[in-house]
Enzyme design. Structure first.
Site: not given
Length: 320
Positions: A29, A56-58, A80, A128
């Site tokens: 991304e 946006l699709s890991e 990320q 995160h």
């Protein structure tokens, strides 16, 4: 000699490998604009065919990388934030990792997974701030956590060239670290530890940014205790030969790592040392607490992470 930053070293490794091998590509991304700094300049240098911005699709782009690798490409996938790895554990551990084994080595899957800014970042909160390198070492995926800019560059080269999937964790605390290095930097073989400082009283095994903490403690205690600082660099496969030689010399072991305590990397090193190494005192591990979820409050964030004070106390305890 030149001064190079940790992030710049990773970026340089990507530039060099893409220039050397046309099979190497980068996807993820926002990689074309280099949001994390890791892929800065790659799009301008190598174009849209080799630097791919993904949806946006890991799960989708991680599976895409597996297929590309099976056809002879060497994709590098950037995530990320480290928690995104939980979304793709099946694609990495159950598909990419096992495919070569299940085909008797007929098909390799040379994918490199990059996790910049892994671990706590002062107030980035629970979703995160994970540092799940122990999880990938546990399932047998090659797992690397470099502690210096030169090592980050060197293991990147080896990871991209390796025939198997490799996950590289780049700790957030190291992103601003710089180091004086020679003009040419060599590849660093996977599975080979580095002794940053020799000592005779106690071996400290430290991962990632905690190597810097271990070296600081070793310097502070130098008048009283001689500390040998060993950086595994590759957590799986681990360089047990270097660890064994160090512990047999010192007779004492402290392991400090930034994963959760239960089933963490430190637990494996301590368990193996207790079974197989010649120890004169029980080994000690320092880690995040069991099931640690890093809170948003900075003071609580810092309180849950391994510290120099904890390491100093552990070293003094094993040396009594």
């Amino acid at each position: 000699m030149a001064v190079v930053g940790y992030l710049a070293a990773i970026n340089r490794a990507l530039h060099d490998e893409m220039a050397r091998d046309p099979a190497v590509s980068v996807l993820g991304e926002d990689v074309r604009v280099g949001v994390t700094g890791l892929t800065k300049g790659l799009f301008d240098a190598f174009g849209s065919d080799r630097v791919l911005d993904t949806p946006l699709s890991e799960q989708a782009f991680t599976s895409f990388a597996t297929g590309a690798a099976m056809t002879g490409q060497r994709p590098v996938v950037e995530f990320q934030i480290p928690s995104l790895l939980y979304l793709v554990l099946e694609q990495i551990a159950n598909q990419a990792h096992k495919f070569s084994l299940m085909t008797g080595g007929q098909v390799n899957v040379p994918v490199t997974y990059l996790v910049p800014s892994s671990g706590s970042r002062y107030g980035m909160a629970g979703q995160h701030s994970d540092h799940p390198y122990s999880l990938f070492a546990h399932v047998g995926v090659k797992t690397v956590v470099p502690a210096t800019p030169a090592d980050a560059y060197g293991v990147m080269l080896s990871a991209i060239r390796d025939p198997d999937p490799v996950v590289l964790f780049f700790p957030a605390y190291l992103m601003g670290v710089t180091e004086e290095v020679p003009g040419e930097l060599p590849a660093v073989p996977l599975g080979r530890a580095r002794v940053h400082r020799e000592g005779t009283d106690v071996t400290v095994v430290a991962t990632g940014h905690l190597v810097q903490q271990a070296l600081a403690v070793a310097e502070r205690l130098a008048g009283d205790i001689s500390i040998e600082v060993v950086d595994p660099r590759t957590l799986y496969p681990l360089d047990w030969v270097t660890l064994r030689e160090s512990v047999h010399k010192t007779g004492r072991l402290v392991v400090v790592d930034d994963s959760n305590r239960m089933c963490g990397f430190g637990a494996e090193v301590v368990a193996t040392a207790a079974q197989e190494f010649a120890l004169v005192s029980p080994p000690v591990r320092i880690s995040r607490p069991d099931g640690a979820v890093i809170p948003y409050a900075v003071e609580l964030d810092i309180a849950l992470l391994p510290s120099e004070q904890q390491l100093e106390e552990a070293v003094r305890a094993v040396c009594k």
